[in-house]
Design an enzyme around this catalytic site. Sequence first.
Site, PDB file in Angstrom:
ATOM      1  N   TYR A 146      -5.911   6.952   0.651  1.00 54.51           N
ATOM      2  CA  TYR A 146      -5.005   8.096   0.738  1.00 54.51           C
ATOM      3  C   TYR A 146      -5.362   8.938   1.953  1.00 54.51           C
ATOM      4  O   TYR A 146      -5.467   8.442   3.063  1.00 54.51           O
ATOM      5  CB  TYR A 146      -5.032   8.879  -0.584  1.00 54.51           C
ATOM      6  CG  TYR A 146      -3.968   9.950  -0.656  1.00 54.51           C
ATOM      7  CD1 TYR A 146      -2.629   9.635  -0.413  1.00 54.51           C
ATOM      8  CD2 TYR A 146      -4.288  11.271  -0.954  1.00 54.51           C
ATOM      9  CE1 TYR A 146      -1.648  10.614  -0.444  1.00 54.51           C
ATOM     10  CE2 TYR A 146      -3.313  12.250  -0.994  1.00 54.51           C
ATOM     11  CZ  TYR A 146      -1.992  11.916  -0.741  1.00 54.51           C
ATOM     12  OH  TYR A 146      -1.028  12.884  -0.771  1.00 54.51           O
TER      13      TYR A 146
ATOM     14  N   LYS B 290      -0.119   9.006  -3.388  1.00 58.75           N
ATOM     15  CA  LYS B 290      -0.295  10.075  -4.375  1.00 58.75           C
ATOM     16  C   LYS B 290      -0.419   9.479  -5.776  1.00 58.75           C
ATOM     17  O   LYS B 290      -1.262   9.896  -6.583  1.00 58.75           O
ATOM     18  CB  LYS B 290       0.900  11.026  -4.310  1.00 58.75           C
ATOM     19  CG  LYS B 290       0.597  12.438  -4.752  1.00 58.75           C
ATOM     20  CD  LYS B 290      -0.156  13.183  -3.674  1.00 58.75           C
ATOM     21  CE  LYS B 290      -0.466  14.605  -4.056  1.00 58.75           C
ATOM     22  NZ  LYS B 290      -1.171  15.329  -2.988  1.00 58.75           N
TER      23      LYS B 290
END
Length: 596
Positions: free
Chosen positions: A111, A184
Amino acid sequence: MFSRQAKITGTGKSRKIETTARGYNVLRDPALNKGTAFTHEERDSLELNGLLPPVITTELEPQLIRALSAYRKAPSDLDKHIYMWRLHDNNVTLFYALLQRHLMEMLPVVYDPVVGQAIEQYSEVITRPRGVFLSINEPEKIEEKLAAFGASADDIDLLVASDAEEILGIGDWGANGIDISIGKLAVYTAAAGVDPHRVIPVVLDVGTNNEKLLNDPLYIGYRHSRVVGKVYDDFIDAYVTAAKKLFPKAMLHWEDFGSTNARRILSRFRDKVPTFNDDMQGTGAIVLAALLNAVQRSNTLWSDQRVVILGAGTAGVGIADQIRHQMVRHGLSQDEATRRIWLVDLPGLLTDDMTHGLLDFQVSYARPASEVESWALTSADTLAATETRWPAMATLRREKAQNGGIIELAEVVKNVHPTILIGTSTTPHLFTEELVKDMAAHAERPIILPLSNPTNLHEATPTQLIEWTEGRVLVATGAPFDNVVYQGVSYTIGQANNAALYPGLGFGTIVSRARQVSDEMIFSAAQAVASQATDTAPGSALLPSNADLRATSSVVAIEVARKAQEQGLAQSEITDIVEAVNVHQWWPVYGIVTAV
């Protein structure tokens, strides 16, 4: 990832999978594939004999060793990012088992911040498409496209959607923003145990103002400037309507929307559906968690704080809102709390004479111009007027520069004597030595949070802040930093990473089936995160380590679900909240696959 070929029953570590798939169709489905871990019985019934090596490894360990070796041999962080997502496309369980086991090492790669590189190069590095791509050019097909994901009404708990106008610190990246929704959701699973087969990543392609993308022959999105106004709002309405029709139990998460849209969208839907904006609410709440500990350790009162925030966008004002709520909880009126917060952006200190340039959510924080008439003005350059992310703020800066100058951050600090200084400017080095020493001269334990990320965008480094304040500063950062040793004390730098808060908040909402995400639920999440930073020795962190994300997220989920029950928002009948959270957590272990 939802598999059309499989029916998944059971939760937590007792998952069972029934499938109609056979042979290579099993191995090509990442929700089904176990590689060499398929048993003799599974190989017989699923027609896998001869399609796999003969050795059977019922445990994950050998596969994890191989996967970790391949990961670490990748030459760059972007190559590691691509490897991990290709692993995900082959075997979801192995992907999450590897990520959870090496969370501190891999989370920044899977991420933030490496996902930013992947988004910038998405057209070149795209592998297997994931998620749902919705176009503003085809609003009538939204329901059809969401339905094409293949899930039924009870199959989906969470959708993360982005229009990618303000991705991390890199701005507008159009349809490439699908990766931010995917990343996410990976954090939701790795940190909190949200079932990865019960989520949908979505990109809302409304065009892009990024000239590089518009002129890139490999760009995957629609080639027109961003659509705004009623057409945009109708598109968002159509998405929410379709999502709630198809997946009535699902929470809707908004990610990386522009400031002019983020608040309006959240305000429109937050009382109607369970919905959450991480840039506004999540960032504000994780910063509040750090401040809960910082204010306590400074032995001061919330009602006495003076707060200066550099960067008055979605994140900065979201933080201001959370601080204002906290001051009200401690006895100040709304107006009194507002008057203890100063916002600084491109045009300098925001004041109420900037009538035509302030965004609606900034207006209440604008200082009376009469209050600062005697403050010194700085002759500002006009280069910021070319800034595309904040055209209104850039225009104000140009006008101020042409009409006497602006009230810069240093002048605000000089006059306000803040106890708390927060940076969300995405501009490095703005917390200068002179400014920090000025603040520290009027605050025994100055609280300074340089939150811009990635690391090279920080307003100041922890080492600088500790040295400039002679070790008195209470600091947390937006990106990870190593410990700092100063005069024999080791300072652990807590990271104000939303990953410590939003996964547990979302999971608590899912477990309780809360009909909305209330301010009180968000505050409970902030308190829960703060409670996990238990070490109060000199130099201890204001926030828990990301190494403890799974434990922190469980505590957050429990407190959020409890608050939802207390407020009458929970639609699930739960007698034991702790057990409910434990039972519903998804773990990366292989389930039994049965042929049907």
